[in-house]
Design a protein around this motif. Sequence first.
Motif, PDB file in Angstrom:
ATOM      1  N   GLY A  28       0.784  -1.224   0.000  1.00 40.57           N
ATOM      2  CA  GLY A  28       0.000   0.000   0.000  1.00 40.57           C
ATOM      3  C   GLY A  28       0.815   1.273   0.000  1.00 40.57           C
ATOM      4  O   GLY A  28       2.044   1.275  -0.079  1.00 40.57           O
ATOM      5  N   THR A  29       0.091   2.399   0.094  1.00 41.60           N
ATOM      6  CA  THR A  29       0.697   3.723   0.142  1.00 41.60           C
ATOM      7  C   THR A  29      -0.002   4.545   1.214  1.00 41.60           C
ATOM      8  O   THR A  29      -1.189   4.356   1.476  1.00 41.60           O
ATOM      9  CB  THR A  29       0.568   4.450  -1.211  1.00 41.60           C
ATOM     10  OG1 THR A  29      -0.836   4.533  -1.561  1.00 41.60           O
ATOM     11  CG2 THR A  29       1.318   3.729  -2.305  1.00 41.60           C
ATOM     12  N   GLU A  34      -4.637 -10.814   4.736  1.00 41.12           N
ATOM     13  CA  GLU A  34      -4.650 -10.374   3.341  1.00 41.12           C
ATOM     14  C   GLU A  34      -5.922  -9.597   2.969  1.00 41.12           C
ATOM     15  O   GLU A  34      -5.814  -8.522   2.353  1.00 41.12           O
ATOM     16  CB  GLU A  34      -4.465 -11.568   2.405  1.00 41.12           C
ATOM     17  CG  GLU A  34      -4.497 -11.169   0.946  1.00 41.12           C
ATOM     18  CD  GLU A  34      -4.189 -12.339   0.016  1.00 41.12           C
ATOM     19  OE1 GLU A  34      -4.173 -12.115  -1.197  1.00 41.12           O
ATOM     20  OE2 GLU A  34      -3.979 -13.460   0.508  1.00 41.12           O
ATOM     21  N   PRO A  35      -7.134 -10.078   3.303  1.00 46.29           N
ATOM     22  CA  PRO A  35      -8.331  -9.331   2.894  1.00 46.29           C
ATOM     23  C   PRO A  35      -8.358  -7.904   3.454  1.00 46.29           C
ATOM     24  O   PRO A  35      -8.662  -6.950   2.722  1.00 46.29           O
ATOM     25  CB  PRO A  35      -9.487 -10.169   3.448  1.00 46.29           C
ATOM     26  CG  PRO A  35      -8.924 -11.546   3.591  1.00 46.29           C
ATOM     27  CD  PRO A  35      -7.503 -11.345   3.998  1.00 46.29           C
ATOM     28  N   ALA A  36      -8.040  -7.754   4.742  1.00 47.56           N
ATOM     29  CA  ALA A  36      -8.081  -6.427   5.351  1.00 47.56           C
ATOM     30  C   ALA A  36      -6.978  -5.524   4.805  1.00 47.56           C
ATOM     31  O   ALA A  36      -7.195  -4.325   4.565  1.00 47.56           O
ATOM     32  CB  ALA A  36      -7.953  -6.545   6.871  1.00 47.56           C
ATOM     33  N   VAL A  37      -5.801  -6.094   4.575  1.00 45.37           N
ATOM     34  CA  VAL A  37      -4.685  -5.312   4.048  1.00 45.37           C
ATOM     35  C   VAL A  37      -5.000  -4.779   2.657  1.00 45.37           C
ATOM     36  O   VAL A  37      -4.694  -3.623   2.333  1.00 45.37           O
ATOM     37  CB  VAL A  37      -3.401  -6.167   4.041  1.00 45.37           C
ATOM     38  CG1 VAL A  37      -2.325  -5.543   3.154  1.00 45.37           C
ATOM     39  CG2 VAL A  37      -2.881  -6.339   5.460  1.00 45.37           C
ATOM     40  N   ASP A  58      -4.993   3.623   1.300  1.00 45.92           N
ATOM     41  CA  ASP A  58      -4.768   4.771   2.184  1.00 45.92           C
ATOM     42  C   ASP A  58      -3.631   4.565   3.174  1.00 45.92           C
ATOM     43  O   ASP A  58      -3.181   5.525   3.804  1.00 45.92           O
ATOM     44  CB  ASP A  58      -6.038   5.052   3.009  1.00 45.92           C
ATOM     45  CG  ASP A  58      -7.262   5.249   2.143  1.00 45.92           C
ATOM     46  OD1 ASP A  58      -7.298   6.251   1.419  1.00 45.92           O
ATOM     47  OD2 ASP A  58      -8.169   4.398   2.194  1.00 45.92           O
ATOM     48  N   VAL A  59      -3.194   3.325   3.327  1.00 43.89           N
ATOM     49  CA  VAL A  59      -2.240   2.982   4.385  1.00 43.89           C
ATOM     50  C   VAL A  59      -1.155   2.061   3.828  1.00 43.89           C
ATOM     51  O   VAL A  59      -1.445   1.187   3.002  1.00 43.89           O
ATOM     52  CB  VAL A  59      -2.968   2.259   5.552  1.00 43.89           C
ATOM     53  CG1 VAL A  59      -1.987   1.837   6.635  1.00 43.89           C
ATOM     54  CG2 VAL A  59      -4.061   3.147   6.134  1.00 43.89           C
ATOM     55  N   THR A  60       0.088   2.252   4.267  1.00 45.75           N
ATOM     56  CA  THR A  60       1.151   1.310   3.952  1.00 45.75           C
ATOM     57  C   THR A  60       1.216   0.290   5.083  1.00 45.75           C
ATOM     58  O   THR A  60       1.590   0.629   6.214  1.00 45.75           O
ATOM     59  CB  THR A  60       2.514   2.014   3.822  1.00 45.75           C
ATOM     60  OG1 THR A  60       2.430   3.018   2.812  1.00 45.75           O
ATOM     61  CG2 THR A  60       3.602   1.015   3.443  1.00 45.75           C
TER      62      THR A  60
END
Length: 265
Positions: free
Chosen positions: A22-23, A41-44, A50-52
Amino acid sequence: MENQEKLASSSDGTKLAYIEVGTGPALVITHGSLAGKDQWEPAVQELSGDVTCYVYDRRGRGSSGDSPSYSMQTEMDDLAAILQIAGEGATILGHSYGALCVLEYALKSKGHHPIIAFEPPLAVDEPVAGEPWVEYRNAIEAGNNDDALRLGLRSFVRASDAEVEAMANSSSWPSLLEIAPTWVRELREIDALGSGASRYAPLVERSTAVLVGTATSPFLLKSAEALIDAVPSIHPVSMPGLNHFAHVFDPVGFAGHVRHAMGIE
Protein backbone atom coordinates in the motif's frame (compact mmCIF):
# COMPACT_ATOMS: atom_id res chain seq x y z
CA MET A 1 -0.48 -11.87 -1.00
CA GLU A 2 1.14 -11.07 -4.31
CA ASN A 3 3.63 -8.60 -2.89
CA GLN A 4 7.16 -9.90 -2.55
CA GLU A 5 8.03 -11.30 0.85
CA LYS A 6 10.98 -9.68 2.59
CA LEU A 7 13.07 -10.59 5.63
CA ALA A 8 13.94 -8.59 8.73
CA SER A 9 16.31 -9.66 11.52
CA SER A 10 15.33 -9.53 15.18
CA SER A 11 17.91 -8.72 17.85
CA ASP A 12 18.68 -12.42 18.43
CA GLY A 13 19.18 -13.07 14.71
CA THR A 14 15.78 -14.67 14.10
CA LYS A 15 14.55 -13.94 10.58
CA LEU A 16 11.07 -12.43 10.33
CA ALA A 17 9.13 -12.63 7.06
CA TYR A 18 7.07 -9.55 6.26
CA ILE A 19 5.26 -7.89 3.40
CA GLU A 20 4.90 -4.19 2.69
CA VAL A 21 1.62 -3.31 0.98
CA GLY A 22 0.00 0.00 0.00
CA THR A 23 0.70 3.72 0.14
CA GLY A 24 0.16 6.30 2.86
CA PRO A 25 0.83 6.38 6.62
CA ALA A 26 2.59 3.29 7.97
CA LEU A 27 0.68 0.61 9.89
CA VAL A 28 2.48 -2.38 11.44
CA ILE A 29 0.16 -5.35 12.02
CA THR A 30 0.95 -7.93 14.72
CA HIS A 31 -1.31 -10.95 14.29
CA GLY A 32 -2.76 -13.15 17.03
CA SER A 33 -2.33 -16.78 18.07
CA LEU A 34 -3.03 -19.61 15.63
CA ALA A 35 -2.56 -17.22 12.72
CA GLY A 36 -0.04 -15.73 10.32
CA LYS A 37 0.27 -12.73 8.06
CA ASP A 38 -1.79 -14.41 5.31
CA GLN A 39 -4.90 -14.23 7.50
CA TRP A 40 -4.70 -10.45 7.14
CA GLU A 41 -4.65 -10.37 3.34
CA PRO A 42 -8.33 -9.33 2.89
CA ALA A 43 -8.08 -6.43 5.35
CA VAL A 44 -4.69 -5.31 4.05
CA GLN A 45 -5.99 -5.14 0.50
CA GLU A 46 -8.84 -2.91 1.70
CA LEU A 47 -6.45 -0.64 3.61
CA SER A 48 -3.75 -0.47 0.95
CA GLY A 49 -5.25 2.53 -0.86
CA ASP A 50 -4.77 4.77 2.18
CA VAL A 51 -2.24 2.98 4.39
CA THR A 52 1.15 1.31 3.95
CA CYS A 53 0.75 -1.99 5.82
CA TYR A 54 3.70 -3.92 7.21
CA VAL A 55 2.45 -7.42 8.06
CA TYR A 56 4.81 -10.03 9.46
CA ASP A 57 4.73 -13.65 10.49
CA ARG A 58 5.46 -13.75 14.20
CA ARG A 59 8.30 -16.13 15.02
CA GLY A 60 7.52 -19.83 14.89
CA ARG A 61 5.11 -19.74 11.95
CA GLY A 62 4.86 -19.02 8.25
CA SER A 63 8.15 -18.06 6.65
CA SER A 64 9.66 -16.66 9.84
CA GLY A 65 12.27 -18.42 11.90
CA ASP A 66 12.22 -19.33 15.58
CA SER A 67 14.57 -19.78 18.52
CA PRO A 68 14.87 -22.20 21.46
CA SER A 69 13.99 -19.48 23.97
CA TYR A 70 10.73 -17.55 23.90
CA SER A 71 9.16 -14.80 26.01
CA MET A 72 7.10 -11.67 25.69
CA GLN A 73 10.44 -9.87 25.38
CA THR A 74 11.29 -11.75 22.17
CA GLU A 75 7.93 -10.64 20.72
CA MET A 76 8.72 -7.04 21.64
CA ASP A 77 12.16 -7.33 20.06
CA ASP A 78 10.59 -8.72 16.89
CA LEU A 79 8.10 -5.87 16.76
CA ALA A 80 10.92 -3.38 17.22
CA ALA A 81 12.71 -4.87 14.21
CA ILE A 82 9.68 -4.31 11.97
CA LEU A 83 9.14 -0.82 13.35
CA GLN A 84 12.69 0.08 12.40
CA ILE A 85 11.71 -0.60 8.81
CA ALA A 86 8.28 1.08 9.01
CA GLY A 87 9.64 4.24 10.66
CA GLU A 88 9.08 6.27 13.81
CA GLY A 89 5.65 7.57 12.83
CA ALA A 90 4.13 4.12 12.26
CA THR A 91 0.93 3.10 14.01
CA ILE A 92 0.93 -0.38 15.56
CA LEU A 93 -2.16 -2.59 15.30
CA GLY A 94 -2.19 -5.76 17.39
CA HIS A 95 -4.87 -8.47 17.28
CA SER A 96 -5.71 -10.75 20.23
CA TYR A 97 -2.42 -12.08 21.67
CA GLY A 98 -0.68 -9.75 19.24
CA ALA A 99 -2.53 -6.86 20.92
CA LEU A 100 -1.03 -7.91 24.26
CA CYS A 101 2.43 -7.91 22.66
CA VAL A 102 1.79 -4.40 21.33
CA LEU A 103 0.49 -3.11 24.68
CA GLU A 104 3.55 -4.51 26.48
CA TYR A 105 5.81 -2.91 23.87
CA ALA A 106 4.05 0.42 24.39
CA LEU A 107 4.59 0.18 28.15
CA LYS A 108 8.30 -0.56 27.91
CA SER A 109 9.54 1.21 24.79
CA LYS A 110 10.78 4.76 24.44
CA GLY A 111 9.03 5.34 21.12
CA HIS A 112 5.79 7.19 20.60
CA HIS A 113 4.02 4.98 18.09
CA PRO A 114 0.20 5.24 18.22
CA ILE A 115 -1.37 1.98 19.36
CA ILE A 116 -4.51 0.16 18.16
CA ALA A 117 -5.43 -2.87 20.30
CA PHE A 118 -7.95 -5.17 18.63
CA GLU A 119 -9.65 -7.26 21.36
CA PRO A 120 -6.71 -8.19 23.62
CA PRO A 121 -7.50 -11.22 25.85
CA LEU A 122 -6.96 -9.84 29.36
CA ALA A 123 -7.39 -11.95 32.47
CA VAL A 124 -10.29 -10.07 34.07
CA ASP A 125 -12.29 -12.52 36.21
CA GLU A 126 -9.93 -15.51 35.94
CA PRO A 127 -6.74 -16.59 34.15
CA VAL A 128 -7.10 -16.88 30.39
CA ALA A 129 -5.53 -20.33 30.31
CA GLY A 130 -5.54 -21.48 33.94
CA GLU A 131 -5.59 -25.18 34.79
CA PRO A 132 -6.59 -26.41 31.29
CA TRP A 133 -3.20 -25.16 30.06
CA VAL A 134 -1.49 -28.23 31.55
CA GLU A 135 -3.86 -30.57 29.70
CA TYR A 136 -3.31 -28.62 26.49
CA ARG A 137 0.48 -28.76 26.87
CA ASN A 138 0.42 -32.48 27.62
CA ALA A 139 -1.71 -33.19 24.54
CA ILE A 140 0.70 -31.20 22.35
CA GLU A 141 3.72 -33.00 23.80
CA ALA A 142 1.99 -36.34 23.07
CA GLY A 143 1.43 -35.28 19.45
CA ASN A 144 -2.36 -35.04 19.86
CA ASN A 145 -2.69 -31.63 18.24
CA ASP A 146 -6.31 -32.22 17.20
CA ASP A 147 -7.43 -33.00 20.75
CA ALA A 148 -5.35 -30.13 22.10
CA LEU A 149 -6.80 -27.60 19.68
CA ARG A 150 -10.38 -28.61 20.40
CA LEU A 151 -9.68 -28.28 24.12
CA GLY A 152 -7.99 -24.93 23.63
CA LEU A 153 -10.79 -23.43 21.58
CA ARG A 154 -13.35 -24.44 24.20
CA SER A 155 -11.27 -23.48 27.25
CA PHE A 156 -9.27 -20.44 26.14
CA VAL A 157 -11.37 -18.87 23.37
CA ARG A 158 -14.62 -19.89 25.09
CA ALA A 159 -15.97 -21.19 21.76
CA SER A 160 -19.13 -23.32 21.75
CA ASP A 161 -19.07 -26.97 20.68
CA ALA A 162 -20.80 -25.98 17.43
CA GLU A 163 -18.17 -23.32 16.72
CA VAL A 164 -15.36 -25.78 17.43
CA GLU A 165 -16.85 -28.34 15.05
CA ALA A 166 -17.31 -25.70 12.37
CA MET A 167 -13.63 -24.78 12.64
CA ALA A 168 -12.56 -28.44 12.68
CA ASN A 169 -14.43 -28.98 9.40
CA SER A 170 -13.01 -25.87 7.75
CA SER A 171 -10.19 -25.74 5.22
CA SER A 172 -8.02 -23.84 7.71
CA TRP A 173 -7.95 -26.68 10.28
CA PRO A 174 -4.76 -28.38 8.97
CA SER A 175 -2.80 -25.13 9.19
CA LEU A 176 -4.14 -24.52 12.71
CA LEU A 177 -3.00 -27.99 13.76
CA GLU A 178 0.48 -27.23 12.44
CA ILE A 179 0.98 -24.14 14.59
CA ALA A 180 -1.00 -25.37 17.62
CA PRO A 181 2.24 -25.99 19.60
CA THR A 182 3.02 -22.25 19.60
CA TRP A 183 -0.11 -21.64 21.68
CA VAL A 184 1.50 -23.39 24.66
CA ARG A 185 4.12 -20.70 25.14
CA GLU A 186 1.81 -17.82 24.28
CA LEU A 187 -0.82 -18.88 26.82
CA ARG A 188 1.92 -19.15 29.42
CA GLU A 189 2.95 -15.55 28.70
CA ILE A 190 -0.66 -14.32 28.87
CA ASP A 191 -1.24 -15.74 32.35
CA ALA A 192 2.17 -14.48 33.50
CA LEU A 193 0.91 -10.91 32.96
CA GLY A 194 -1.46 -11.33 35.91
CA SER A 195 -5.07 -10.27 36.31
CA GLY A 196 -6.82 -7.04 35.51
CA ALA A 197 -5.79 -4.14 33.29
CA SER A 198 -4.25 -1.75 35.83
CA ARG A 199 -0.75 -2.46 34.48
CA TYR A 200 -1.71 -0.47 31.37
CA ALA A 201 -2.63 2.71 33.26
CA PRO A 202 0.64 4.44 32.16
CA LEU A 203 -0.65 4.33 28.58
CA VAL A 204 -2.78 7.37 29.50
CA GLU A 205 0.14 9.38 28.08
CA ARG A 206 0.11 7.52 24.77
CA SER A 207 -2.21 7.65 21.76
CA THR A 208 -4.16 4.40 22.14
CA ALA A 209 -7.35 3.06 20.55
CA VAL A 210 -9.25 -0.15 21.29
CA LEU A 211 -11.21 -1.94 18.58
CA VAL A 212 -14.02 -4.17 19.86
CA GLY A 213 -16.87 -5.83 17.99
CA THR A 214 -20.34 -5.80 19.51
CA ALA A 215 -20.81 -9.44 18.44
CA THR A 216 -17.62 -10.72 20.04
CA SER A 217 -17.52 -13.05 23.05
CA PRO A 218 -18.47 -11.79 26.56
CA PHE A 219 -14.93 -12.62 27.68
CA LEU A 220 -13.39 -10.28 25.09
CA LEU A 221 -15.99 -7.58 25.70
CA LYS A 222 -15.05 -7.63 29.39
CA SER A 223 -11.38 -7.41 28.47
CA ALA A 224 -11.96 -4.35 26.30
CA GLU A 225 -14.09 -2.69 28.98
CA ALA A 226 -11.41 -3.33 31.62
CA LEU A 227 -8.74 -1.77 29.42
CA ILE A 228 -10.90 1.26 28.66
CA ASP A 229 -11.60 1.75 32.38
CA ALA A 230 -7.89 1.46 33.23
CA VAL A 231 -6.79 3.99 30.60
CA PRO A 232 -9.30 6.90 30.53
CA SER A 233 -7.59 8.50 27.52
CA ILE A 234 -8.21 5.46 25.31
CA HIS A 235 -10.24 5.98 22.16
CA PRO A 236 -12.80 3.14 22.05
CA VAL A 237 -13.90 2.12 18.55
CA SER A 238 -17.05 -0.02 18.60
CA MET A 239 -17.59 -2.24 15.56
CA PRO A 240 -21.34 -2.95 15.28
CA GLY A 241 -22.17 -6.57 14.42
CA LEU A 242 -18.52 -7.63 14.15
CA ASN A 243 -16.52 -10.11 16.21
CA HIS A 244 -12.97 -11.29 16.93
CA PHE A 245 -12.39 -12.18 13.28
CA ALA A 246 -13.84 -9.03 11.71
CA HIS A 247 -10.66 -8.61 9.63
CA VAL A 248 -11.41 -11.96 7.94
CA PHE A 249 -15.19 -11.94 7.57
CA ASP A 250 -15.83 -8.24 6.92
CA PRO A 251 -12.54 -6.74 5.70
CA VAL A 252 -14.30 -3.73 4.17
CA GLY A 253 -16.09 -2.77 7.37
CA PHE A 254 -13.06 -3.57 9.50
CA ALA A 255 -10.77 -1.44 7.35
CA GLY A 256 -13.14 1.48 7.83
CA HIS A 257 -12.86 1.16 11.61
CA VAL A 258 -9.06 1.03 11.39
CA ARG A 259 -9.02 4.20 9.28
CA HIS A 260 -11.23 5.87 11.88
CA ALA A 261 -8.86 4.80 14.68
CA MET A 262 -5.94 6.22 12.68
CA GLY A 263 -7.75 9.48 12.04
CA ILE A 264 -8.05 8.83 8.29
CA GLU A 265 -11.53 9.77 7.12
